[in-house]
Design a protein around this motif. Structure first.
Motif, short mmCIF file in Angstrom:
data_model
loop_
_atom_site.label_atom_id
_atom_site.label_comp_id
_atom_site.label_asym_id
_atom_site.label_seq_id
_atom_site.Cartn_x
_atom_site.Cartn_y
_atom_site.Cartn_z
N LEU A 123 -22.72 128.27 -43.72
CA LEU A 123 -23.22 127.84 -42.20
C LEU A 123 -22.38 126.97 -41.52
O LEU A 123 -22.10 127.03 -40.36
CB LEU A 123 -24.61 127.84 -42.12
CG LEU A 123 -25.52 128.78 -42.35
CD1 LEU A 123 -26.80 128.77 -42.54
CD2 LEU A 123 -25.38 130.11 -41.34
N VAL A 124 -22.30 125.95 -42.19
CA VAL A 124 -21.48 124.77 -41.75
C VAL A 124 -20.12 125.33 -41.41
O VAL A 124 -19.35 124.91 -40.22
CB VAL A 124 -21.34 123.63 -42.61
CG1 VAL A 124 -20.29 122.38 -42.18
CG2 VAL A 124 -22.68 123.01 -43.00
N MET A 125 -19.38 126.01 -42.22
CA MET A 125 -18.14 126.34 -42.06
C MET A 125 -18.01 127.58 -40.90
O MET A 125 -17.07 127.71 -40.23
CB MET A 125 -17.48 126.83 -43.24
CG MET A 125 -17.29 126.11 -44.20
SD MET A 125 -16.35 124.64 -43.71
CE MET A 125 -14.63 125.23 -43.81
N LEU A 126 -19.03 128.15 -40.70
CA LEU A 126 -19.02 129.28 -39.57
C LEU A 126 -19.14 128.60 -38.31
O LEU A 126 -18.35 128.89 -37.40
CB LEU A 126 -20.55 130.12 -39.85
CG LEU A 126 -20.76 130.92 -38.46
CD1 LEU A 126 -19.83 131.92 -38.23
CD2 LEU A 126 -22.42 131.34 -38.48
N VAL A 127 -19.73 127.28 -38.12
CA VAL A 127 -19.79 126.60 -37.08
C VAL A 127 -18.47 126.22 -36.84
O VAL A 127 -17.87 126.15 -35.64
CB VAL A 127 -20.93 125.46 -36.94
CG1 VAL A 127 -20.72 124.62 -35.91
CG2 VAL A 127 -22.27 126.27 -37.02
N ARG A 128 -17.66 125.57 -37.77
CA ARG A 128 -16.29 125.03 -37.64
C ARG A 128 -15.51 126.08 -37.30
O ARG A 128 -14.82 125.90 -36.23
CB ARG A 128 -15.89 124.34 -39.08
CG ARG A 128 -14.43 124.42 -39.27
CD ARG A 128 -13.70 123.06 -38.64
NE ARG A 128 -12.57 123.35 -38.12
CZ ARG A 128 -11.35 123.17 -38.79
NH1 ARG A 128 -11.54 122.95 -40.02
NH2 ARG A 128 -10.24 123.48 -38.26
N GLY A 129 -15.54 127.37 -37.73
CA GLY A 129 -14.62 128.47 -37.38
C GLY A 129 -14.77 128.97 -36.19
O GLY A 129 -14.04 129.26 -35.30
N PHE A 130 -16.14 128.93 -35.72
CA PHE A 130 -16.35 129.36 -34.50
C PHE A 130 -16.18 128.44 -33.55
O PHE A 130 -15.52 128.87 -32.30
CB PHE A 130 -17.90 129.64 -34.36
CG PHE A 130 -18.49 130.32 -33.13
CD1 PHE A 130 -18.27 131.62 -32.92
CD2 PHE A 130 -19.07 129.70 -31.95
CE1 PHE A 130 -18.66 132.26 -31.77
CE2 PHE A 130 -19.28 130.37 -30.91
CZ PHE A 130 -19.06 131.53 -30.74
N ALA A 131 -15.97 127.23 -33.50
CA ALA A 131 -15.44 126.23 -32.71
C ALA A 131 -13.84 126.60 -32.32
O ALA A 131 -13.41 126.45 -31.34
CB ALA A 131 -15.50 124.94 -33.23
#
Lengths: 112, 665
Positions: free
Chosen positions: B66-74
């Motif tokens: 989930l943390v990486m999802l937010v990073r990739g989504f940014a």
């Protein structure tokens, strides 16, 4: 309730004393036969290559059955065999596929 | 002493990065301070960081994903806003060099550190429970897998603030990724983070394949295995056959860059096309590795929420197997334009189209599962209906591009970008999110608040179409991918719509974050009726994981279940459960171990040192890792027995909860 309990090795996966001896003798015979085929000069060049190829293929099968415990007798032998077949299939796909693709890579170049 | 690392590697002159760094630092310090304030370091270390329990590892995988999802989504937000602005003379706010890093990071992160991580989370949580196992085959290796994934995710994020990231796309095509054209450290960050996470994935594949083959509950024959576990099985086979190819291609590229070899260079006999073949004969199976478990999730959910057995169980399994095989012989469709002749392109084009057949079989199986069922549209079910619509469209554009002649026109255009987001968001992402909300109550003993899940779905569903249908259009109009700015007035309105779409998606992400915040709140403070008393959280579970209490005890099954057929748990619910015959016995379990975190730390040091050519640190890392493994091998104190008293107490508490649930009905 704590006790040391190292992971166990089940016997079914391993060969018996007799099967290792059989495998070893077969391997030695095949190796000696290969040397003999070359040193005896009984065959022509291409015949020698062919004989060596056949002996090498048989040698591989002997190793797979007697030393790498592949076969159909026990579950664990079948697992070894299945893993080997899948690996061989994948390697075949990759190698044959790459040759097929890269051989053709200049199809649209004027170089022919 | 520090290799290539100097102060100038820190991008303190780029305001976006400095702002991000301050944000990350503030959040990081706040988290560390909170852990210290509540004196939770010991708890965190003993119960979580050193764990070998597959359920806890799954939860840590989810957090990482989930943390990486937010990073990739940014990254995605930045790209879409850049393209909405950078039109007709306006350069936008991302200079090309930075933009290149953003799209490379977006792809690398979303595939390796979001999708693969979520997939491993689902494997970890679900597979042992579905087959009635008490842990995976190699619990410690499972922990090592997690740490390899974690540290490579950390490594990729370090590249934000020290040095730079790769600017050549998520697959690092040579020759532009070669030293000659890319002397910076960006590609090196890419190589080593992919390489280290690849080790983790390979170990996971080996671990779960062994688990599924060897640790099934007594009586569970092959055709009694739940479909999710089947898809995990085939995904593991593909991991084992193709991830070594990725390792080799990364290793060869590293040899080119580090010691001046010529595998993929322009001169010296290198062959770029060899790299393309190598990377895609991993890369194409990779997308099936991701999608098959998502298909498995949908199969479980469709059956549970339709109150019917899955339609066509056997065809589902066979179709999965066929996809596994066909997925390995289609890689050339990623580069039809490289110049092969008609025979090569035709072969790979037809093979690609074939894949639509087993996939179509699956879609019909899910539809027929719902047909005449009592379908309950709870959160997870929303995602599957959205998936079937979206994925079918994505599949059809895929078949379009499988025609080599058509592909020559749209290759590398935004049409392609729209296609693969269509199948990866509509298939993989929807599936994993559905799985997350479906198995959440099993992990924590209560459901997430469904209303936020449904809103997340609505925003994701609408946002997806707004963001990506315009990309199909501009792709057909000739806009290539990875473009930093453009002058064509026809493209501008489409890209403005796509930009609106990405903000709708952001609302979806926000709903998911809110859902998790509420879940964290509910974990401490929830209404009594929110408890999952029976363990059968959705009331219509069919597979073994719903037969045990939620949250699951650390030993999973007090007694190993005896399997008599497919959906044994469901049949026993209908006909009444036979009283347990076997008495409780002490359960043999693995002890937690610090080997995972130590090897992870070594991996991080080695990766970072390799990027910056700090050779002494590489050696230190390797030596420490080597002796850690030796020390572990000599350690015989690795297991313990769960006492009968503890199991009996758990069982009695569970029986009381079951009785309370029955009284409430």
């Amino acid at each position: 309730m704590s006790e040391n309990h190292t992971t166990s090795h089940e016997g079914e996966n391993h060969g018996t004393y007799g099967s290792y001896i059989v495998g070893f003798v077969l391997a030695v015979i095949l190796t000696v036969a290969s040397f003999a085929a070359v040193l005896s000069k009984a065959f022509s060049f291409w015949q020698t290559i062919a004989v060596l190829g056949v002996l090498a293929a048989v040698q591989m099968v002997v190793h797979l059955i007697f030393f790498l415990h592949m076969g159909m007798k026990s579950t664990s032998q079948r697992h070894n065999l299945a893993a080997f077949v899948v690996t061989a299939l994948m390697v075949a796909i990759v190698i044959i596929g790459y040759l097929f693709v890269l051989w053709d890579a200049q199809a649209n170049m004027m170089a022919g | 002493m520090l290799g290539k690392l100097t102060l100038s590697a820190i991008p303190y002159d780029v305001p976006i990065l400095v702002g991000t760094f301050i944000g990350v630092a503030v959040i990081g310090i706040a988290v560390l301070a909170a852990v210290t304030y509540f004196k939770k370091w010991g708890y965190l270390w003993r119960e979580w960081l050193t764990t070998v329990d597959h359920k806890k590892l799954a939860i840590m995988y989810v957090v990482l994903g989930l943390v990486m999802l937010v990073r990739g989504f940014a990254d995605a937000l930045m790209m879409r806003t850049q393209l909405a602005l950078a039109y007709a003379g306006n350069p936008g706010y991302l200079p090309p060099h930075h933009y290149d890093q953003v799209f490379s990071a977006h792809g690398t992160i979303m595939i390796f550190f979001m999708a693969m991580v979520m997939m491993q989370a689902l494997f970890n949580f679900v597979v042992p429970l579905q087959i009635g196992a008490r842990d995976v085959a190699f619990p410690l290796i499972n922990s090592i897998s997690f740490y390899m994934t974690l540290v490579s995710a950390i490594l990729i994020n370090i590249s934000l603030f020290i040095g730079e990231f790769s600017n050549v796309g998520w697959l690092g095509y040579p020759p532009i990724s070669e030293l000659q054209f890319n002397p910076g450290v960006g590609v090196d960050y890419y190589i080593w983070s992919v390489q280290i996470s690849g080790i983790g994935t390979l170990l996971t594949g080996m671990n779960f394949l062994t688990t599924i083959i060897k640790l099934r509950a007594p009586g569970m024959k092959w055709m009694h295995i739940p479909v999710f576990t089947w898809t995990a099985f085939f995904a593991c086979i593909m991991i084992l056959t193709t991830f070594p190819v990725l390792t080799v291609s990364m290793a060869l590229l590293a040899l080119d860059r580090y010691v001046g070899m010529h595998f993929f260079t322009n001169d010296g006999g290198g062959s770029v096309m060899l790299y393309l073949n190598l990377i895609w004969s991993w890369g194409h199976p990779e997308v099936y590795i991701l999608i098959l478990p998502a298909f498995g999730v949908f199969s479980e959910i469709a059956a549970t929420f339709s109150g019917k057995p899955l339609f066509g169980y056997a065809t589902m399994v066979i179709a999965t197997g066929i996809i596994t095989f066909l997925g390995s012989i289609v890689w050339v469709h990623h580069f039809f334009t490289m110049g092969s002749g008609a025979d090569v392109n035709t072969f790979f084009g037809i093979m690609t189209m074939f894949i639509a057949v087993p996939t179509g079989v699956k879609i019909f199986n899910w539809l027929f599962t719902m047909y005449k069922g009592r379908v309950r549209f709870e959160g997870p079910m929303h995602w599957i209906v959205g998936f079937m619509i979206t994925f079918s469209i994505g599949g059809m554009t895929g078949v379009m591009m499988a025609m080599p002649a058509a592909d020559w026109v749209i290759h590398n255009s935004l049409f392609l970008v729209a296609h693969f987001h269509n199948v990866i968001i509509g298939g993989v992402f929807f599936g994993y999110v559905a799985g997350l909300s479906y198995w959440f109550p099993k992990a924590f003993g209560f459901k997430m608040r469904d209303v936020w899940g449904k809103w997340a779905f609505r925003f994701w569903f609408v946002g997806f179409y707004l963001s990506f249908i315009p990309l199909y259009a501009v792709g057909l109009e000739g806009m290539t991918r990875r473009m930093n700015h453009y002058d064509n007035p026809n493209w501008h309105p489409w890209l403005l719509v796509a930009c609106v779409g990405v903000f709708v998606l952001a609302a979806g992400v926000a709903c998911q974050v809110i859902q998790f915040v509420f879940a964290a709140f509910d974990a401490v403070n929830r209404k009594p009726d929110a408890h999952d008393l029976t363990g059968d959280s959705w009331g219509s579970g069919r597979t073994l994981e719903w037969s045990i209490p939620s949250p699951v005890p650390h030993y999973n099954f007090a007694r190993l279940p005896v399997i008599r057929g497919l959906d044994t748990f469901h049949i026993e619910k209908e006909l009444g459960r036979p009283a347990p015959v076997a008495d409780l016995e002490p359960i043999h379990m693995p002890k937690y171990s610090a080997v995972g975190p130590v090897l992870g730390a070594c991996g991080l040091v080695i990766g970072f040192a390799l990027v910056w050519h700090i050779w002494w640190a590489v050696i230190v890392g390797l030596v420490v890792a080597f002796f850690t493994v030796i020390h572990r091998s000599a350690n015989l104190d690795v297991d313990f027995y769960v006492t009968v008293e503890e199991i009996r107490a758990d069982e009695e508490a569970f029986a009381k909860r079951l009785a309370a649930a029955r009284a409430a009905e």
